[in-house]
Scaffold this motif. Structure first.
Motif, PDB file in Angstrom:
ATOM      1  N   THR A 248       0.840  -1.193   0.000  1.00  0.00           N
ATOM      2  CA  THR A 248       0.000   0.000   0.000  1.00  0.00           C
ATOM      3  C   THR A 248       0.869   1.236   0.000  1.00  0.00           C
ATOM      4  O   THR A 248       1.991   1.230   0.505  1.00  0.00           O
TER       5      THR A 248
ATOM      6  N   GLN B 154       1.293   4.852   1.561  1.00  0.00           N
ATOM      7  CA  GLN B 154       0.828   5.549   2.752  1.00  0.00           C
ATOM      8  C   GLN B 154       1.365   6.962   2.727  1.00  0.00           C
ATOM      9  O   GLN B 154       2.536   7.183   2.962  1.00  0.00           O
TER      10      GLN B 154
ATOM     11  N   SER C 115      -4.079   5.375   3.029  1.00  0.00           N
ATOM     12  CA  SER C 115      -3.408   4.199   2.471  1.00  0.00           C
ATOM     13  C   SER C 115      -4.210   3.722   1.266  1.00  0.00           C
ATOM     14  O   SER C 115      -5.440   3.633   1.337  1.00  0.00           O
TER      15      SER C 115
ATOM     16  N   THR D 295      -4.006   0.717  -2.033  1.00  0.00           N
ATOM     17  CA  THR D 295      -3.285  -0.401  -2.642  1.00  0.00           C
ATOM     18  C   THR D 295      -2.665   0.045  -3.964  1.00  0.00           C
ATOM     19  O   THR D 295      -3.279   0.788  -4.727  1.00  0.00           O
TER      20      THR D 295
ATOM     21  N   ASN E 125      -6.587   6.918   7.552  1.00  0.00           N
ATOM     22  CA  ASN E 125      -5.936   6.571   8.814  1.00  0.00           C
ATOM     23  C   ASN E 125      -6.017   7.665   9.875  1.00  0.00           C
ATOM     24  O   ASN E 125      -5.804   7.397  11.049  1.00  0.00           O
TER      25      ASN E 125
END
Length: 93
Positions: free
Chosen positions: A3, A5, A10, A12, A24
């Motif tokens: 992933t 970030q 995040s 894929t 997040n």
């Protein structure tokens, strides 16, 4: 599964059937986000909205190749991510 970030989000980077977007940061989890996916030739192939903290987009009908994902909030471009769509690995029993 790898992933990207970038701080609060995040995404894929290699997709077979589903693209996962995860928010997040606690202050962003209740916000409404717009997304737009476009192909290498700058053609929009999918767009929509979601509300955090997580969404899974089914991309199984998209062609294989490289795409860009743009996330916006209230019309303001926020983050951009590149990802590769690969053919699904089918296992027959």
């Amino acid at each position: 599964m790898t992933t990207f970030q970038l701080g609060a989000i995040s995404v894929t980077d290699v997709v077979y059937d589903h693209l996962l977007i995860e928010i997040n940061h606690n202050l962003l989890k209740t916000k409404n986000f717009e997304y737009r996916i476009w192909s290498k030739d700058k053609r929009v192939v999918r767009q929509g909205t979601f509300r955090g903290p997580m969404v899974q987009l089914r991309l199984s009908l998209m062609d294989t190749g490289n795409y860009q994902l743009l996330l916006s909030e209230n019309g303001n471009e926020w983050e951009q991510f590149a990802f590769e769509k690969k053919a699904a690995r089918l296992i027959y029993a």
